[in-house]
Design a protein around this motif. Structure first.
Motif, PDB file in Angstrom:
ATOM      1  N   PHE A  48      21.468   0.133 -22.804  1.00 34.74           N
ATOM      2  CA  PHE A  48      21.898  -0.922 -23.727  1.00 34.74           C
ATOM      3  C   PHE A  48      21.284  -2.227 -23.266  1.00 34.74           C
ATOM      4  N   GLY A  49      20.760  -2.992 -24.194  1.00 33.78           N
ATOM      5  CA  GLY A  49      20.196  -4.281 -23.853  1.00 33.78           C
ATOM      6  C   GLY A  49      19.076  -4.610 -24.816  1.00 33.78           C
ATOM      7  N   PRO A  50      18.455  -5.725 -24.611  1.00 34.81           N
ATOM      8  CA  PRO A  50      18.672  -6.697 -23.534  1.00 34.81           C
ATOM      9  C   PRO A  50      19.906  -7.552 -23.794  1.00 34.81           C
ATOM     10  N   MET A  51      20.457  -8.072 -22.693  1.00 33.70           N
ATOM     11  CA  MET A  51      21.606  -8.973 -22.761  1.00 33.70           C
ATOM     12  C   MET A  51      21.579  -9.878 -21.541  1.00 33.70           C
ATOM     13  N   SER A  52      22.431 -10.872 -21.544  1.00 31.47           N
ATOM     14  CA  SER A  52      22.495 -11.787 -20.403  1.00 31.47           C
ATOM     15  C   SER A  52      23.127 -11.079 -19.208  1.00 31.47           C
ATOM     16  N   ALA A  53      22.956 -11.636 -18.020  1.00 37.35           N
ATOM     17  CA  ALA A  53      23.564 -11.068 -16.819  1.00 37.35           C
ATOM     18  C   ALA A  53      25.078 -10.990 -16.978  1.00 37.35           C
ATOM     19  N   ALA A  54      25.688 -12.062 -17.468  1.00 38.66           N
ATOM     20  CA  ALA A  54      27.143 -12.077 -17.633  1.00 38.66           C
ATOM     21  C   ALA A  54      27.603 -11.014 -18.621  1.00 38.66           C
ATOM     22  N   ALA A  55      26.908 -10.869 -19.747  1.00 39.77           N
ATOM     23  CA  ALA A  55      27.295  -9.874 -20.746  1.00 39.77           C
ATOM     24  C   ALA A  55      27.136  -8.459 -20.194  1.00 39.77           C
ATOM     25  N   ALA A  56      26.067  -8.215 -19.457  1.00 41.62           N
ATOM     26  CA  ALA A  56      25.848  -6.888 -18.872  1.00 41.62           C
ATOM     27  C   ALA A  56      26.948  -6.541 -17.882  1.00 41.62           C
ATOM     28  N   PHE A  57      27.314  -7.494 -17.020  1.00 40.16           N
ATOM     29  CA  PHE A  57      28.359  -7.233 -16.040  1.00 40.16           C
ATOM     30  C   PHE A  57      29.726  -7.080 -16.699  1.00 40.16           C
ATOM     31  N   GLU A  58      30.022  -7.892 -17.705  1.00 35.26           N
ATOM     32  CA  GLU A  58      31.304  -7.763 -18.399  1.00 35.26           C
ATOM     33  C   GLU A  58      31.436  -6.390 -19.054  1.00 35.26           C
ATOM     34  N   LEU A  59      30.372  -5.941 -19.717  1.00 34.87           N
ATOM     35  CA  LEU A  59      30.392  -4.629 -20.349  1.00 34.87           C
ATOM     36  C   LEU A  59      30.502  -3.524 -19.290  1.00 34.87           C
ATOM     37  N   ALA A  60      29.765  -3.653 -18.199  1.00 34.09           N
ATOM     38  CA  ALA A  60      29.814  -2.653 -17.131  1.00 34.09           C
ATOM     39  C   ALA A  60      31.207  -2.563 -16.524  1.00 34.09           C
ATOM     40  N   LEU A  61      31.830  -3.695 -16.271  1.00 28.10           N
ATOM     41  CA  LEU A  61      33.171  -3.682 -15.685  1.00 28.10           C
ATOM     42  C   LEU A  61      34.203  -3.091 -16.640  1.00 28.10           C
ATOM     43  N   GLU A  62      34.083  -3.407 -17.926  1.00 26.13           N
ATOM     44  CA  GLU A  62      35.008  -2.844 -18.909  1.00 26.13           C
ATOM     45  C   GLU A  62      34.834  -1.328 -19.011  1.00 26.13           C
ATOM     46  N   LEU A  63      33.578  -0.870 -19.051  1.00 27.80           N
ATOM     47  CA  LEU A  63      33.333   0.573 -19.089  1.00 27.80           C
ATOM     48  C   LEU A  63      33.828   1.257 -17.823  1.00 27.80           C
ATOM     49  N   ASP A  64      33.603   0.623 -16.667  1.00 27.01           N
ATOM     50  CA  ASP A  64      34.036   1.209 -15.401  1.00 27.01           C
ATOM     51  C   ASP A  64      35.558   1.314 -15.331  1.00 27.01           C
ATOM     52  N   ASP A  65      36.270   0.332 -15.880  1.00 21.87           N
ATOM     53  CA  ASP A  65      37.737   0.399 -15.927  1.00 21.87           C
ATOM     54  C   ASP A  65      38.210   1.560 -16.793  1.00 21.87           C
ATOM     55  N   ARG A  66      37.517   1.783 -17.904  1.00 24.53           N
ATOM     56  CA  ARG A  66      37.958   2.803 -18.861  1.00 24.53           C
ATOM     57  C   ARG A  66      37.391   4.183 -18.580  1.00 24.53           C
ATOM     58  N   ARG A  67      36.220   4.256 -17.958  1.00 24.28           N
ATOM     59  CA  ARG A  67      35.574   5.536 -17.647  1.00 24.28           C
ATOM     60  C   ARG A  67      35.009   5.491 -16.225  1.00 24.28           C
ATOM     61  N   PRO A  68      35.872   5.519 -15.204  1.00 26.36           N
ATOM     62  CA  PRO A  68      35.407   5.376 -13.813  1.00 26.36           C
ATOM     63  C   PRO A  68      34.525   6.524 -13.332  1.00 26.36           C
ATOM     64  N   ASP A  69      34.517   7.648 -14.032  1.00 30.05           N
ATOM     65  CA  ASP A  69      33.678   8.771 -13.623  1.00 30.05           C
ATOM     66  C   ASP A  69      32.245   8.658 -14.148  1.00 30.05           C
ATOM     67  N   TRP A  70      31.963   7.701 -15.016  1.00 30.68           N
ATOM     68  CA  TRP A  70      30.606   7.492 -15.504  1.00 30.68           C
ATOM     69  C   TRP A  70      29.793   6.721 -14.469  1.00 30.68           C
TER      70      TRP A  70
END
Length: 97
Positions: A48-70
């Motif tokens: 997924f991208g391109p996006m800003s550093a902040a947007a990439a990290f926010e999306l990654a953290l949200e996904l990691d919270d909801r799907r920690p096995d990914w």
């Protein structure tokens, strides 16, 4: 946690509760970032991208919270400079090839 993201070797370890400093990563590595997601070991993954550093990290953290096995990787899309300059961003001074 399977969240993978770049860090510089010459900066002190952040406190566990500290917020990421996206501006430093954007300034040092790239203005545009990519998020790669692999749902399981057999999965080739999607990007997924391109996006800003902040947007990439926010999306990654949200996904990691909801799907920690990914496996989730946050990567810069463009890095100006030579291979030696890029390596120097991450290697300790005593690890020169």
């Amino acid at each position: 946690m399977a969240l993978i993201y770049p860090i510089r070797s010459d900066v002190p370890e952040p406190d566990e509760d500290s917020e990421p400093v996206f501006e430093e990563l954007a300034a040092d590595l790239s203005d545009t970032w990519l998020l790669q997601v692999e749902a399981d070991e057999d999965d080739d993954g999607v990007s997924f991208g391109p996006m800003s550093a902040a947007a990439a990290f926010e999306l990654a953290l949200e996904l990691d919270d909801r799907r920690p096995d990914w496996a989730i990787s946050v990567l810069p899309l463009y890095v100006p400079g030579t291979a030696d300059e890029l390596i120097a961003l991450f290697d300790d001074d005593d690890e020169v090839d």
